[in-house]
Design an enzyme around this catalytic site. Structure first.
Site, PDB file in Angstrom:
ATOM      1  N   TYR A 142     -21.685 -48.434  26.078  1.00  0.00           N
ATOM      2  CA  TYR A 142     -20.257 -48.433  26.418  1.00  0.00           C
ATOM      3  C   TYR A 142     -20.059 -48.915  27.859  1.00  0.00           C
ATOM      4  CZ  TYR A 142     -15.800 -46.631  28.019  1.00  0.00           C
ATOM      5  OH  TYR A 142     -14.573 -46.516  28.603  1.00  0.00           O
ATOM      6  N   ARG A 222     -16.718 -33.084  36.997  1.00  0.00           N
ATOM      7  CA  ARG A 222     -16.017 -34.339  36.708  1.00  0.00           C
ATOM      8  C   ARG A 222     -14.724 -34.397  37.509  1.00  0.00           C
ATOM      9  NH1 ARG A 222     -20.206 -35.115  35.121  1.00  0.00           N
ATOM     10  NH2 ARG A 222     -20.995 -35.838  33.112  1.00  0.00           N
TER      11      ARG A 222
HETATM   12  N1  UFG Z   1     -18.300 -30.996  27.507  1.00  0.00           N
HETATM   13  C1  UFG Z   1     -18.663 -29.735  27.095  1.00  0.00           C
HETATM   14  N2  UFG Z   1     -18.301 -29.348  25.837  1.00  0.00           N
HETATM   15  C2  UFG Z   1     -17.616 -30.166  24.981  1.00  0.00           C
HETATM   16  C3  UFG Z   1     -17.245 -31.447  25.427  1.00  0.00           C
HETATM   17  C4  UFG Z   1     -17.611 -31.843  26.717  1.00  0.00           C
HETATM   18  O1  UFG Z   1     -19.294 -28.964  27.831  1.00  0.00           O
HETATM   19  O2  UFG Z   1     -17.352 -29.748  23.840  1.00  0.00           O
HETATM   20  C5  UFG Z   1     -18.664 -31.395  28.871  1.00  0.00           C
HETATM   21  C6  UFG Z   1     -19.555 -32.612  28.912  1.00  0.00           C
HETATM   22  O3  UFG Z   1     -20.898 -32.289  28.681  1.00  0.00           O
HETATM   23  C7  UFG Z   1     -19.289 -33.122  30.329  1.00  0.00           C
HETATM   24  C8  UFG Z   1     -17.808 -32.747  30.562  1.00  0.00           C
HETATM   25  O4  UFG Z   1     -17.498 -31.749  29.589  1.00  0.00           O
HETATM   26  O5  UFG Z   1     -20.075 -32.407  31.224  1.00  0.00           O
HETATM   27  C9  UFG Z   1     -16.858 -33.911  30.362  1.00  0.00           C
HETATM   28  O6  UFG Z   1     -17.146 -34.511  29.113  1.00  0.00           O
HETATM   29  P1  UFG Z   1     -16.147 -35.502  28.374  1.00  0.00           P
HETATM   30  O7  UFG Z   1     -16.794 -35.864  27.069  1.00  0.00           O
HETATM   31  O8  UFG Z   1     -14.787 -34.928  28.356  1.00  0.00           O
HETATM   32  O9  UFG Z   1     -16.096 -36.761  29.351  1.00  0.00           O
HETATM   33  P2  UFG Z   1     -17.288 -37.637  29.968  1.00  0.00           P
HETATM   34  O10 UFG Z   1     -17.371 -37.278  31.413  1.00  0.00           O
HETATM   35  O11 UFG Z   1     -18.531 -37.527  29.186  1.00  0.00           O
HETATM   36  O12 UFG Z   1     -16.750 -39.105  29.709  1.00  0.00           O
HETATM   37  C10 UFG Z   1     -15.555 -39.601  30.261  1.00  0.00           C
HETATM   38  C11 UFG Z   1     -14.928 -40.610  29.330  1.00  0.00           C
HETATM   39  C12 UFG Z   1     -15.856 -41.770  29.111  1.00  0.00           C
HETATM   40  C13 UFG Z   1     -16.217 -42.344  30.438  1.00  0.00           C
HETATM   41  C14 UFG Z   1     -16.723 -41.287  31.363  1.00  0.00           C
HETATM   42  C15 UFG Z   1     -16.911 -41.863  32.715  1.00  0.00           C
HETATM   43  O13 UFG Z   1     -14.661 -40.012  28.097  1.00  0.00           O
HETATM   44  O14 UFG Z   1     -15.212 -42.748  28.340  1.00  0.00           O
HETATM   45  O15 UFG Z   1     -15.816 -40.216  31.467  1.00  0.00           O
HETATM   46  O16 UFG Z   1     -17.367 -40.921  33.572  1.00  0.00           O
HETATM   47  F1  UFG Z   1     -17.183 -43.267  30.258  1.00  0.00           F
END
Ligand code: UFG
Length: 327
Positions: A142, A222
């Site tokens: 991605y 984040r």
């Molecule tokens: N998380 C949990 N439980 C869940 C879902 C998420 O603990 O059920 C945690 C993840 O492990 C992570 C945090 O919450 O630590 C944020 O996760 P998200 O999936 O909400 O978002 P990401 O940071 O993984 O990803 C987002 C966007 C992506 C982008 C990225 C860039 O969704 O498209 O930010 O940093 F690429």
């Protein structure tokens, strides 16, 4: 003059359409409705059900929309986990779509495009916060697909008189303040929607993925950016390009990090619900901390974050509680 919003029926695109209209822009929307929702686009807006990879169909849209002042490009697959399982599908959709868009822009002499890139182009950054000078080393298809799109835009803008702005989003969340449009994914993977679905009782609990990261409370950190702030950046970027600004890239976040447990606590406060949670294993590919340095967007675009995490969750809650099953 018209702003053509590609992916205008999706989560981010539909908010762009809404805010552009509220600021008096004329808008037309292209969306293939694979992940977007027709209901997310107001009935009066010209809507083309077209896949941007279909160059002939996209050309027809440009033929019909004679006065395009610029594009906002939101159509892409955007799930990190899915991209690890289906890399070719990600490159086909994201890079393939971008090729077709750039070709049609050149053919019809459309000059400006603002496009969604991502913090995922940085991979696991060597330092935090992440500025535009931080090296981009994606660790999943991605992020790689978005970096390729950035590079394609760069070469195209050097070869022609087209200009672009790439906006690298950190964690986008929130919804329109009246709760009428919001985030509706078939298989939700994002933290805030999953927390709010748990608050609604649609899930028994939320699993927090790991508490052994190098952060204050051990859970990942984040940087959450509010949807209204995000769209404001797109409009400022488009106006910047129209005023003759040169092609550029900006990191968009609030410059403040929240741990997963802090997000959960804030959601408990906002919703007044208990929101049961369990601590689970790490999710593969999650960096410890991703926080933006958005100084450059402030200096060049005059963009400043207005809304914090509580506001983001309040609006997301309005959407989820009024649309528990999405659209
Ligand atoms: N998380 C949990 N439980 C869940 C879902 C998420 O603990 O059920 C945690 C993840 O492990 C992570 C945090 O919450 O630590 C944020 O996760 P998200 O999936 O909400 O978002 P990401 O940071 O993984 O990803 C987002 C966007 C992506 C982008 C990225 C860039 O969704 O498209 O930010 O940093 F690429």
């Amino acid at each position: 003059m018209t702003v053509l919003v590609l992916g205008g029926a999706g989560y981010v695109g539909s908010h762009a359409v809404d805010i552009l209209l509220s600021r008096g822009y004329e808008v037309a929307v292209v969306d293939n409705l694979v992940t977007g929702h027709r209901e997310a686009v107001p009935a009066g807006v010209r809507f083309y059900e077209v896949d941007v990879r279909d160059k002939d169909a996209l050309s027809k849209v440009f033929e019909q929309e004679k006065n395009i002042e610029g594009l906002m490009h939101f159509c892409a697959y955007s799930l990190v986990g899915e991209s690890m399982e289906k890399p070719a599908m990600y490159f086909d959709n994201n890079v393939g779509g971008c090729i077709s868009i750039l070709e049609v822009m050149q053919e019809f002499d459309v000059k400006h495009i603002v496009f969604s890139s991502t913090a995922a182009t940085f991979g696991i950054p060597e330092s935090s916060p992440i500025s535009e000078k931080t090296p981009q080393k994606p660790i999943n298809p991605y992020g790689e697909s978005k970096l390729i799109m950035e590079q394609m835009m760069k070469w195209q803008s050097e070869a022609t008189d087209m200009t672009y702005v790439a906006l690298r989003y950190f964690n986008v969340a929130g919804a329109k303040g009246d709760g009428s449009i919001g985030e509706a994914h078939k298989n939700e993977t994002h933290l805030i929607p999953i927390i709010l679905q748990t608050a609604l009782g649609k899930r028994d609990f939320i699993t927090i993925y790991g508490d052994d990261y190098k952060t204050a409370d051990g859970t990942c950190v984040r940087d959450y950016i509010d949807m209204e702030d995000l769209i404001d950046a797109h409009i400022k970027a488009l106006e910047y390009l129209k005023a003759g600004g040169k092609s550029d890239q900006f990191n968009l976040g609030s410059s403040k990090g929240y741990s997963n447990l802090e997000v959960l606590e804030t959601a408990r406060k906002v919703t007044g619900k208990e929101i049961p949670s369990k601590m689970g294993e790490r999710r593969p590919g999650d960096p410890d901390e991703l926080v933006a340095d958005s100084t450059k967007a402030g200096e060049i675009l005059g963009w400043h974050v207005q809304n914090g995490l509580e506001h983001i969750i309040e609006n997301a809650w309005k959407w989820h509680s009024s649309h528990p099953d999405g659209y």
